[in-house]
Each structure stands twice: as C-alpha cells, then as structure tokens.
Motif scaffolding. Structure first.
Motif, PDB file in Angstrom:
ATOM      1  N   LYS A 175      63.560   0.800 -25.047  1.00 28.54           N
ATOM      2  CA  LYS A 175      62.733  -0.113 -24.264  1.00 28.54           C
ATOM      3  C   LYS A 175      62.626   0.337 -22.814  1.00 28.54           C
ATOM      4  O   LYS A 175      61.585   0.187 -22.176  1.00 28.54           O
ATOM      5  CB  LYS A 175      63.302  -1.537 -24.357  1.00 28.54           C
ATOM      6  CG  LYS A 175      62.949  -2.256 -25.657  1.00 28.54           C
ATOM      7  CD  LYS A 175      63.437  -3.679 -25.628  1.00 28.54           C
ATOM      8  CE  LYS A 175      62.854  -4.476 -26.791  1.00 28.54           C
ATOM      9  NZ  LYS A 175      61.390  -4.694 -26.631  1.00 28.54           N
ATOM     10  N   PRO A 193      54.733  -0.805 -26.336  1.00 29.75           N
ATOM     11  CA  PRO A 193      55.448  -0.777 -27.616  1.00 29.75           C
ATOM     12  C   PRO A 193      55.327   0.563 -28.336  1.00 29.75           C
ATOM     13  O   PRO A 193      56.293   1.045 -28.939  1.00 29.75           O
ATOM     14  CB  PRO A 193      54.784  -1.907 -28.409  1.00 29.75           C
ATOM     15  CG  PRO A 193      54.294  -2.860 -27.373  1.00 29.75           C
ATOM     16  CD  PRO A 193      53.854  -1.986 -26.236  1.00 29.75           C
ATOM     17  N   GLN A 195      57.610   2.958 -26.722  1.00 39.10           N
ATOM     18  CA  GLN A 195      58.997   2.615 -27.038  1.00 39.10           C
ATOM     19  C   GLN A 195      59.374   3.098 -28.432  1.00 39.10           C
ATOM     20  O   GLN A 195      60.507   3.531 -28.656  1.00 39.10           O
ATOM     21  CB  GLN A 195      59.192   1.110 -26.896  1.00 39.10           C
ATOM     22  CG  GLN A 195      59.151   0.639 -25.447  1.00 39.10           C
ATOM     23  CD  GLN A 195      59.056  -0.857 -25.308  1.00 39.10           C
ATOM     24  OE1 GLN A 195      59.071  -1.601 -26.287  1.00 39.10           O
ATOM     25  NE2 GLN A 195      58.933  -1.326 -24.061  1.00 39.10           N
ATOM     26  N   LEU A 224      58.318  -3.957 -32.623  1.00 40.49           N
ATOM     27  CA  LEU A 224      57.538  -3.086 -31.749  1.00 40.49           C
ATOM     28  C   LEU A 224      56.186  -2.756 -32.377  1.00 40.49           C
ATOM     29  O   LEU A 224      55.160  -2.723 -31.689  1.00 40.49           O
ATOM     30  CB  LEU A 224      58.304  -1.797 -31.459  1.00 40.49           C
ATOM     31  CG  LEU A 224      59.558  -1.917 -30.594  1.00 40.49           C
ATOM     32  CD1 LEU A 224      60.207  -0.549 -30.413  1.00 40.49           C
ATOM     33  CD2 LEU A 224      59.241  -2.530 -29.237  1.00 40.49           C
TER      34      LEU A 224
END
Length: 211
Positions: free
Chosen positions: A87, A93, A96, A150
């Motif tokens: 993160k 997302p 990540q 995510l």
C-alpha cells in the motif's frame, strides 16, 4: 476497589510473559525456516531457554504451538509487512497490486529468504480437516482477500476470479524463488501487468528503487 497483588505475583506474571514471548519468537524463527514438522518441541525448548513444562503450560500440544505460529505469521508477514509495504509503494490499487512483486523481489534476494510458511504447512499436513492445514488454508485466503479488495477498488469486474489468478502467480513466484530463481518476482510482475491490462486497469510499473 481493586486489590493489589503481592509483588511476587507480578514477578511471576512477568516471567511467564517473558517465557511465552521467547517461545513464540523461537517457534516463529524455527518454523518459518525449517517448517513445522521438522522442528521438535525439544529444539524449541532448548533454543528458547525454557523448561518443557513451561512450554506446555502455554501450549498444551505442538499443534497449539503451530496454530499460534501461523497466527503470528499472518500478523507479522501478511498484515504488518506485505500489505503495509504494498500500500505504501503504490498510489492506486493497480499499482499496489504490482507493488506486491516489488516487495517480493526484495524478499527473494535476502539471504534468509524462507519461502511461504503457509504453503509449507499445507504440504506437511495433508490430512483433510487437520487443524493446522485448515488454519494455513485460512491464512492463504486472508492474502487472497487483500488482493480481491485491491482488484475491486481497481475496477476489476470479477474480483474473486482475478484474485485467485493473481495469487497463483504470487505463490508460483515464491516457489520459483525458493528453487533458486531470484528474479522470479520480476517475471511474475510481467504476468501481473498482462492480467491488469486484460481487465483494462492501467498501472505504472512502479519504482525501481527500494524505499
């Protein structure tokens, strides 16, 4: 009104807490490195510097100790390390998700790289319904749930299906690295980029330097 305990009670509680922490820390190091089955209770006791009865006071069986190890592994490895670093490294997302492999790349190159403790536990405890096997599978599901979250935030239509594919790449890269391919995370990241592109998710490749 609370009754104050005598000093020796506090000292006993402190010693007990300290002994348990040594047991937990020792079991974590040994089980992570060698697997659960290969490490005997006598080894844990000797390395932790506690009496065997002290260990059994906290953990009545090796199975109880193994389950505690897996819980600690999830807290330290999954939540405090993998999720937090992924993160922090990615702004979106999608980034990540890719950052997972950046984190893996650093991990794979460490001299103390130990592989996946959850996968090891699954392989060691192959009897259906075994508590350690069930716990390991549940911890693997926790990782997949993070990926699924995510993926959903990135706009993936079938986040569960995507997460299962992504986790297969994750676990495959760990096995490949454990077999000696220290570039496995970089190869896995290339596959990750293809999976994201297939879903129409744009994500930068991530930073090349480790922070």
């Amino acid at each position: 009104m609370r009754t104050r305990l005598p000093a020796h009670h506090h000292q006993s509680a402190t010693r007990s807490s300290g002994a348990r922490e040594r047991i937990d820390r020792t079991a974590y190091e040994l089980f992570s490195r060698h697997g659960i089955r290969a490490v005997g209770i006598d080894t844990v006791v000797a390395r932790a510097g506690v009496a065997k009865m002290t260990l059994y006071r906290h953990y009545p069986s090796k199975e109880d100790l193994a389950l505690a190890f897996l819980r600690r592994r999830e807290e330290l490895w999954t939540r405090s390390w993998l999720q937090r670093k992924a993160k922090r490294r990615g702004r979106t997302p999608g980034e990540q998700l890719l950052a997972i492999f950046d984190v893996f790349d650093r991990w794979f190159r460490r001299s103390d790289f130990e592989g996946c403790a959850f996968a090891k536990a699954l392989l060691e405890h192959d009897a259906p319904g075994h508590p350690v096997r069930n716990a390991a599978a549940a911890h693997i599901e926790t990782i997949r749930a993070f990926v699924k979250q995510l993926a959903g935030e990135a706009g993936v239509r079938d986040a569960d299906r995507f997460a299962r594919r992504w986790q297969m790449v994750m676990m495959g890269s760990i096995v490949s690295a454990y077999a000696g391919d220290r570039d496995a995370a970089l190869r896995a990241k290339e596959i990750g980029l293809l999976l994201l592109a297939r879903e129409g998710v744009k994500a930068a490749g991530g930073r090349s330097s480790w922070t």
